[in-house]
Design an enzyme around this catalytic site. Structure first.
Site, short mmCIF file in Angstrom:
data_model
loop_
_atom_site.label_atom_id
_atom_site.label_comp_id
_atom_site.label_asym_id
_atom_site.label_seq_id
_atom_site.Cartn_x
_atom_site.Cartn_y
_atom_site.Cartn_z
N LYS A 153 0.83 -1.19 -0.09
CA LYS A 153 -0.05 0.06 -0.06
C LYS A 153 0.90 1.24 0.00
CE LYS A 153 -2.06 -1.77 3.68
NZ LYS A 153 -1.80 -3.44 3.39
N ASP A 173 10.11 -6.57 -5.24
CA ASP A 173 9.06 -7.29 -4.40
C ASP A 173 8.83 -8.89 -4.99
OD1 ASP A 173 6.76 -8.11 -2.88
OD2 ASP A 173 6.02 -5.99 -2.85
N CYS A 204 9.12 -2.03 2.43
CA CYS A 204 8.78 -3.68 2.90
C CYS A 204 8.71 -4.03 4.48
CB CYS A 204 9.79 -4.60 2.39
SG CYS A 204 11.42 -4.39 2.74
N PRO A 205 7.94 -4.82 4.97
CA PRO A 205 7.90 -5.04 6.34
C PRO A 205 9.20 -5.79 6.78
CG PRO A 205 6.72 -6.97 5.22
CD PRO A 205 7.19 -5.85 4.25
N THR A 231 11.54 4.65 5.57
CA THR A 231 10.22 5.13 6.38
C THR A 231 9.56 3.56 6.85
OG1 THR A 231 8.69 5.10 4.60
CG2 THR A 231 9.65 7.05 5.40
N SER A 232 10.36 2.58 6.67
CA SER A 232 9.66 1.32 7.09
C SER A 232 10.12 0.91 8.63
CB SER A 232 9.73 0.20 6.00
OG SER A 232 8.93 -0.66 5.99
N ARG A 233 11.03 0.06 8.67
CA ARG A 233 11.32 -0.35 10.12
C ARG A 233 13.12 -0.11 10.09
NH1 ARG A 233 7.02 0.44 11.41
NH2 ARG A 233 5.82 -0.90 12.52
N ASP A 257 13.16 7.76 8.89
CA ASP A 257 12.19 7.93 9.71
C ASP A 257 12.25 7.07 10.74
OD1 ASP A 257 9.91 9.47 10.62
OD2 ASP A 257 8.72 7.80 10.11
N GLU A 262 15.63 2.41 17.67
CA GLU A 262 14.81 3.40 18.16
C GLU A 262 13.91 3.20 19.35
OE1 GLU A 262 12.08 3.67 14.53
OE2 GLU A 262 10.43 3.10 15.65
N HIS A 294 10.30 8.74 13.85
CA HIS A 294 9.19 8.01 13.46
C HIS A 294 7.77 8.59 13.33
CE1 HIS A 294 8.09 3.28 13.56
NE2 HIS A 294 6.95 4.03 13.09
P1 NAD Z 1 1.96 -3.97 2.81
O1 NAD Z 1 1.73 -5.18 3.52
O2 NAD Z 1 0.75 -3.38 2.11
O3 NAD Z 1 3.08 -4.05 1.66
C1 NAD Z 1 4.50 -4.57 2.16
C2 NAD Z 1 4.91 -5.06 0.97
O4 NAD Z 1 6.34 -5.44 0.86
C3 NAD Z 1 4.34 -6.41 0.24
O5 NAD Z 1 4.00 -6.07 -1.15
C4 NAD Z 1 5.24 -7.42 0.33
O6 NAD Z 1 5.16 -8.42 -0.75
C5 NAD Z 1 6.75 -6.69 0.24
N1 NAD Z 1 7.94 -7.34 0.58
C6 NAD Z 1 7.78 -8.35 1.65
N2 NAD Z 1 9.02 -8.76 1.42
C7 NAD Z 1 9.77 -8.26 0.56
C8 NAD Z 1 11.22 -8.13 0.38
N3 NAD Z 1 12.05 -9.12 0.83
N4 NAD Z 1 11.63 -7.25 -0.77
C9 NAD Z 1 10.79 -6.46 -1.42
N5 NAD Z 1 9.31 -6.54 -0.74
C10 NAD Z 1 9.12 -7.09 0.27
O7 NAD Z 1 2.42 -3.08 3.92
P2 NAD Z 1 2.33 -1.18 3.81
O8 NAD Z 1 0.98 -1.03 4.45
O9 NAD Z 1 2.58 -0.73 2.59
O10 NAD Z 1 3.66 -1.13 4.92
C11 NAD Z 1 4.94 -1.10 4.73
C12 NAD Z 1 5.87 -0.94 6.04
O11 NAD Z 1 5.84 0.30 6.58
C13 NAD Z 1 5.17 -1.60 7.41
O12 NAD Z 1 5.61 -2.84 7.37
C14 NAD Z 1 5.73 -0.77 8.66
O13 NAD Z 1 7.05 -1.40 8.69
C15 NAD Z 1 6.18 0.45 7.59
N6 NAD Z 1 5.56 1.57 8.36
C16 NAD Z 1 5.94 2.68 8.64
C17 NAD Z 1 5.23 3.69 9.29
C18 NAD Z 1 5.87 5.08 10.02
O14 NAD Z 1 5.21 5.80 10.66
N7 NAD Z 1 7.26 5.05 9.64
C19 NAD Z 1 3.92 3.59 9.27
C20 NAD Z 1 3.21 2.37 8.71
C21 NAD Z 1 3.97 1.65 8.22
#
Ligand code: NAD
Length: 353
Positions: A153, A173, A204-205, A231-233, A257, A262, A294
């Protein structure tokens, strides 16, 4: 449902109160969930937690012994909870799978633009009345290659903005999203993405396969003037290797982020402390690194969405239903991404184990 809300702050509490109305008794604390603070939840049915809260096995054991049977995560990510252990105990866990992916995508873009167009320096110079432009040259995003790691997303929302700027978007992905293909995004290997992109954004997560996805070897593949955005983890990027890559000019800059260590740092007031984390201090001191604590999720729309989904989960549990956002043990941190894939109703392909 009587719910103890850990890590509640002035910015999210009103949204939860508004969403809950009088249906649930919510007791808020700014304190994080730890093995010590778990005792605050004695006498409650449920707890609601955020990303810095400790939901490891010993903490879950203590919560279970005190009668907690429900945990509502107010986040999309669930790498901070031991789902396997929760399932063994029979504690039901739900998360917020979707809440304005635009909030995070737009924050990634804001950081990118701030770094690229040197807006922080520009403001400082403006206040000093130094109107020379010598140090403020940036580059057009238009015509550049942008690599998106993870086209869920948030990754797709970020890609759409980059396409709007006139960039070419590459993606990596294990699951190819139909929506991304329809937008003209080209899927390539991680190596090709890193070798050819001017900007790389991580979406990615965090799990066993993505921990340190960007390490020394991957930084060597990257262009020497490329910018990495995370901005992920934090732990998706190896911090030590990132620092070395920046110092050795293997990459051009980083917008972060999230940070690997953290926990215990972000979301808290450390104004009177001497921060001991050398890596963090090093990163923060670098001219070509931008860090936010974050806060990518922090928009009114996202907070409204988080509160609505969290309270909907409590509504379901109170009425004896299953929440549609419950997580299962096989979605835990150790999940294997080489598994079958299904489509979600929004036509973005999601993993199912
Ligand atoms: P999502 O589940 O919609 O999408 C994650 C995508 O990553 C999926 O398409 C999955 O197939 C892909 N993926 C898994 N393993 C992978 C790899 N090895 N290489 C490439 N892609 C891979 O999740 P989302 O809603 O888009 O959120 C993504 C991440 O953003 C969350 O997991 C969270 O860690 C992070 N996040 C951060 C904040 C923030 O405030 N900084 C807020 C919300 C989410």
């Amino acid at each position: 449902m009587k719910t103890f809300v850990y890590s509640a702050h002035a910015y999210d509490r009103p949204f939860l109160e508004e969403a809950s109305g009088k249906r649930h008794t919510l007791i808020f604390s700014e304190e994080k969930l730890t093995i010590d603070t778990a005792r605050y939840a004695l006498g409650f049915d449920a707890i609601a937690v955020f990303t810095a809260d400790d939901c490891s096995a010993p903490v879950l054991d203590k919560l279970y012994a005190q009668g907690i049977r429900y945990i509502a995560l107010r986040s999309a990510g669930y790498d901070h909870i031991n789902l396997h252990h929760a399932a063994q105990l029979g504690i039901r866990v739900a998360h917020v799978p979707e809440y304005s992916p635009y909030a995070i995508a737009e924050h990634a873009v804001a950081m990118l633009m701030m770094m690229n167009r040197k807006l922080l320096d520009a403001q400082l110079l403006m206040k000093l009345q130094d109107f020379r432009l010598d140090t403020l040259t940036g580059f057009d995003i238009h015509g550049k290659k942008v690599g998106v790691i993870g086209t869920g997303k948030i990754g797709v929302a970020f890609a759409r903005i980059m396409l709007g700027f006139g960039a070419t978007v590459l993606a990596s992905d294990p699951v190819q999203a139909e929506e991304a293909i329809a937008l003209g995004i080209q899927y390539v290997s991680l190596e090709e993405l890193l070798r050819t992109s001017d900007i790389v954004s991580v979406h990615c997560p965090l799990n066993e396969t993505t921990k340190y996805l960007l390490s020394a070897k991957q930084f060597l593949w990257m262009k020497s003037d490329s910018i990495v955005i995370n901005t992920s983890r934090g732990a998706i990027v190896n911090t030590r290797d990132l620092i070395a890559a920046l110092e050795d000019k293997k990459i051009g800059g980083a917008c972060l982020d999230v940070y690997e260590r953290e926990k215990g740092l972000f979301f808290e007031d450390h104004r009177n402390d001497i921060i001991q984390d050398e890596d963090f201090l090093k990163l923060r001191g670098m001219k070509n690194v931008l860090i936010t604590g974050h806060q990518a999720f922090l928009t009114r729309e996202a907070l409204t969405g988080i509160a609505a989904t969290t309270v909907h989960t409590l509504d379901c549990w109170q009425l004896g239903y299953k929440s549609p956002h419950e997580l299962h043990a096989d979605e835990s941190f150790t999940r294997n991404v080489n598994t079958t894939h299904t489509k979600d109703p929004g036509s973005i392909t999601v993993l199912s184990i």
